[in-house]
Write a protein that holds these residues in place. Structure first.
Motif, PDB file in Angstrom:
ATOM      1  N   SER A 114       0.844  -1.194   0.000  1.00 47.66           N
ATOM      2  CA  SER A 114       0.000   0.000   0.000  1.00 47.66           C
ATOM      3  C   SER A 114       0.876   1.240   0.000  1.00 47.66           C
ATOM      4  O   SER A 114       2.001   1.226   0.529  1.00 47.66           O
ATOM      5  N   SER A 115       0.352   2.325  -0.530  1.00 49.26           N
ATOM      6  CA  SER A 115       1.092   3.586  -0.538  1.00 49.26           C
ATOM      7  C   SER A 115       1.286   4.142   0.866  1.00 49.26           C
ATOM      8  O   SER A 115       2.106   5.043   1.073  1.00 49.26           O
ATOM      9  N   CYS A 116       0.567   3.601   1.855  1.00 50.43           N
ATOM     10  CA  CYS A 116       0.712   4.096   3.230  1.00 50.43           C
ATOM     11  C   CYS A 116       2.058   3.712   3.845  1.00 50.43           C
ATOM     12  O   CYS A 116       2.372   4.143   4.951  1.00 50.43           O
ATOM     13  N   LYS A 127       4.469  10.238   6.137  1.00 51.05           N
ATOM     14  CA  LYS A 127       3.317  11.142   6.074  1.00 51.05           C
ATOM     15  C   LYS A 127       3.622  12.410   5.288  1.00 51.05           C
ATOM     16  O   LYS A 127       2.816  12.865   4.482  1.00 51.05           O
ATOM     17  N   LEU A 128       4.783  12.993   5.529  1.00 50.20           N
ATOM     18  CA  LEU A 128       5.118  14.279   4.917  1.00 50.20           C
ATOM     19  C   LEU A 128       6.227  14.156   3.875  1.00 50.20           C
ATOM     20  O   LEU A 128       6.987  15.097   3.656  1.00 50.20           O
ATOM     21  N   ALA A 165       8.729   9.857   9.469  1.00 49.76           N
ATOM     22  CA  ALA A 165       7.650   9.248  10.262  1.00 49.76           C
ATOM     23  C   ALA A 165       6.424   8.929   9.398  1.00 49.76           C
ATOM     24  O   ALA A 165       6.120   9.627   8.429  1.00 49.76           O
ATOM     25  N   LEU A 166       5.710   7.877   9.807  1.00 49.80           N
ATOM     26  CA  LEU A 166       4.495   7.449   9.109  1.00 49.80           C
ATOM     27  C   LEU A 166       3.281   8.264   9.552  1.00 49.80           C
ATOM     28  O   LEU A 166       3.323   8.960  10.566  1.00 49.80           O
ATOM     29  N   GLU A 167       2.195   8.126   8.805  1.00 45.93           N
ATOM     30  CA  GLU A 167       0.907   8.700   9.206  1.00 45.93           C
ATOM     31  C   GLU A 167       0.373   7.888  10.393  1.00 45.93           C
ATOM     32  O   GLU A 167       0.177   6.671  10.287  1.00 45.93           O
ATOM     33  N   PRO A 168       0.135   8.525  11.568  1.00 43.95           N
ATOM     34  CA  PRO A 168      -0.268   7.774  12.772  1.00 43.95           C
ATOM     35  C   PRO A 168      -1.562   6.989  12.622  1.00 43.95           C
ATOM     36  O   PRO A 168      -1.729   5.956  13.268  1.00 43.95           O
ATOM     37  N   THR A 169      -2.493   7.441  11.773  1.00 43.45           N
ATOM     38  CA  THR A 169      -3.794   6.769  11.689  1.00 43.45           C
ATOM     39  C   THR A 169      -3.731   5.400  11.023  1.00 43.45           C
ATOM     40  O   THR A 169      -4.675   4.625  11.133  1.00 43.45           O
ATOM     41  N   ASN A 170      -2.647   5.108  10.290  1.00 47.02           N
ATOM     42  CA  ASN A 170      -2.557   3.755   9.715  1.00 47.02           C
ATOM     43  C   ASN A 170      -1.153   3.161   9.824  1.00 47.02           C
ATOM     44  O   ASN A 170      -0.775   2.312   9.032  1.00 47.02           O
ATOM     45  N   GLY A 198      -6.168  12.671   7.978  1.00 48.91           N
ATOM     46  CA  GLY A 198      -5.112  11.770   7.522  1.00 48.91           C
ATOM     47  C   GLY A 198      -4.034  12.543   6.779  1.00 48.91           C
ATOM     48  O   GLY A 198      -3.927  13.759   6.888  1.00 48.91           O
ATOM     49  N   THR A 199      -3.245  11.835   6.001  1.00 52.06           N
ATOM     50  CA  THR A 199      -2.145  12.450   5.257  1.00 52.06           C
ATOM     51  C   THR A 199      -2.661  13.540   4.317  1.00 52.06           C
ATOM     52  O   THR A 199      -3.657  13.328   3.626  1.00 52.06           O
ATOM     53  N   PRO A 200      -1.986  14.708   4.255  1.00 49.58           N
ATOM     54  CA  PRO A 200      -2.467  15.799   3.401  1.00 49.58           C
ATOM     55  C   PRO A 200      -2.519  15.447   1.916  1.00 49.58           C
ATOM     56  O   PRO A 200      -3.443  15.826   1.210  1.00 49.58           O
ATOM     57  N   ARG A 201      -1.504  14.705   1.450  1.00 54.66           N
ATOM     58  CA  ARG A 201      -1.480  14.331   0.033  1.00 54.66           C
ATOM     59  C   ARG A 201      -0.727  13.022  -0.123  1.00 54.66           C
ATOM     60  O   ARG A 201       0.238  12.763   0.588  1.00 54.66           O
TER      61      ARG A 201
END
Length: 316
Positions: free
Chosen positions: A108-110, A114-115, A129-134, A271-274
């Motif tokens: 997955s792209s996740c 995150k940024l 760092a990763l996006e905390p929600t996933n 979630g992630t902005p873009r």
């Protein structure tokens, strides 16, 4: 590899796995193998090893995973981390031990920070760092990518990882508690339309940008990886185009025919902005997507209408 080679598709009943199965079948592959979760618990190493010893697949496509949106990831972090690692570790290790020459791992792209700069290049993995929600799901998938890379490096096996952008399509999960944003919107707009075009409440501000790939295009990318020896271990799969969640909602609203109001709940996370994928590596090799977003949403909504009586409800 021939059309008679035994190909095991883990997760063949899911949205991605079933699309891969249909496409391979349509291309004349005659030795496809699939097992339901009741027939084979991929979290159980002994069951997986026994299955591999018996079947000896020439190719393994790992389309099996525990998946869900922001809510599911937030509520069940342990399951999203542990079960995904169990599934992929058992499949990868059994493939290595029993001589499977080709393994295609789907992520997955996740997995990307995150940024991270946009569009997301494969080189950005593990740079921030990763996006905390996933992050639970992402960490599991990152471990799968690195495991396949390690096998490729140490044993010179054709193990490759494909990282799709947000997927949608026929056989999707439309359970509002566990689904991703696009199928959840289809269901919400459809039910609001049936209730007299009542307002539809959606999470966040509508400003984040997302990229969406129709599942049949993802299946085509898997077939491409199956029929070619890709020179690197990790490839992004996407369209190279994105839009705001607000634009997505308006597109779905138009396809469904809902004429009511859209209400955005900015107290809920965005979630992630873009998250736009750099797909130049796959394009350079010769693969490109074919289905545009509006057409894909129409196909998905039609499937939803035709299957609304038995829409998949996921029990956590």
């Amino acid at each position: 590899m021939t059309k008679a080679s035994k190909i095991y598709i883990a997760g063949h009943r899911g949205m991605v796995g079933s699309a891969i199965w249909r496409q391979l079948e349509g291309l004349g592959y005659t030795n496809l193998l699939g097992k339901t979760s009741k027939e084979l618990d991929l979290r159980n190493q002994q069951q997986v090893n026994t299955f591999f010893e018996k079947e000896q697949p020439a190719v393994v496509i790992d389309a099996a995973a525990r998946v869900g949106g922001i809510l599911a990831n937030n509520d069940f972090p342990y399951q999203f981390l542990m079960e995904n690692m169990q599934i992929q570790n058992n499949l990868i290790d059994a493939s290595l031990q029993l001589g499977t020459e080709k393994f295609i791992f789907l992520g997955s792209s996740c997995i990307y920070p995150k940024l991270a700069p946009q569009p997301l290049k494969e080189d950005y993995l593990l740079t921030d760092a990763l996006e905390p929600t996933n992050e639970w799901y992402a960490i599991a998938k990152i471990s799968g990518v690195k495991t396949c890379e390690a096998i490729r490096k140490q044993f010179n096996k054709d193990y490759v990882s494909l990282m799709p952008t947000n997927l949608y399509g026929t056989h999707d999960n439309f359970d509002l508690k566990t689904s991703h944003v696009l199928p959840a919107m289809i269901r919400k707009f459809h039910e609001a339309k049936l209730n007299g075009n009542t307002p539809v409440n959606l999470w966040g501000s509508g400003t984040p940008m997302r990229e969406f790939l129709f599942v049949d295009d993802m299946a085509a990318a898997v077939v491409f990886a199956l029929e070619n020896k890709l020179p690197e271990h990790l490839y992004n799969i996407g369209t190279g185009e994105d839009l705001t969640i607000k634009e997505l909602a308006e597109t779905i609203q138009k396809v469904v025919g809902h004429t009511g109001e859209i209400v955005w709940d900015s107290s809920k996370p965005d979630g992630t902005p873009r998250k736009l994928m750099d797909i130049s590596k796959m394009h350079a090799l010769g693969w490109q997507h074919k289905v545009d977003l509006a057409s894909g949403i129409e196909k998905t909504y039609q499937w939803f209408l035709n299957n609304s009586e038995q829409i998949k409800e996921v029990k956590m």
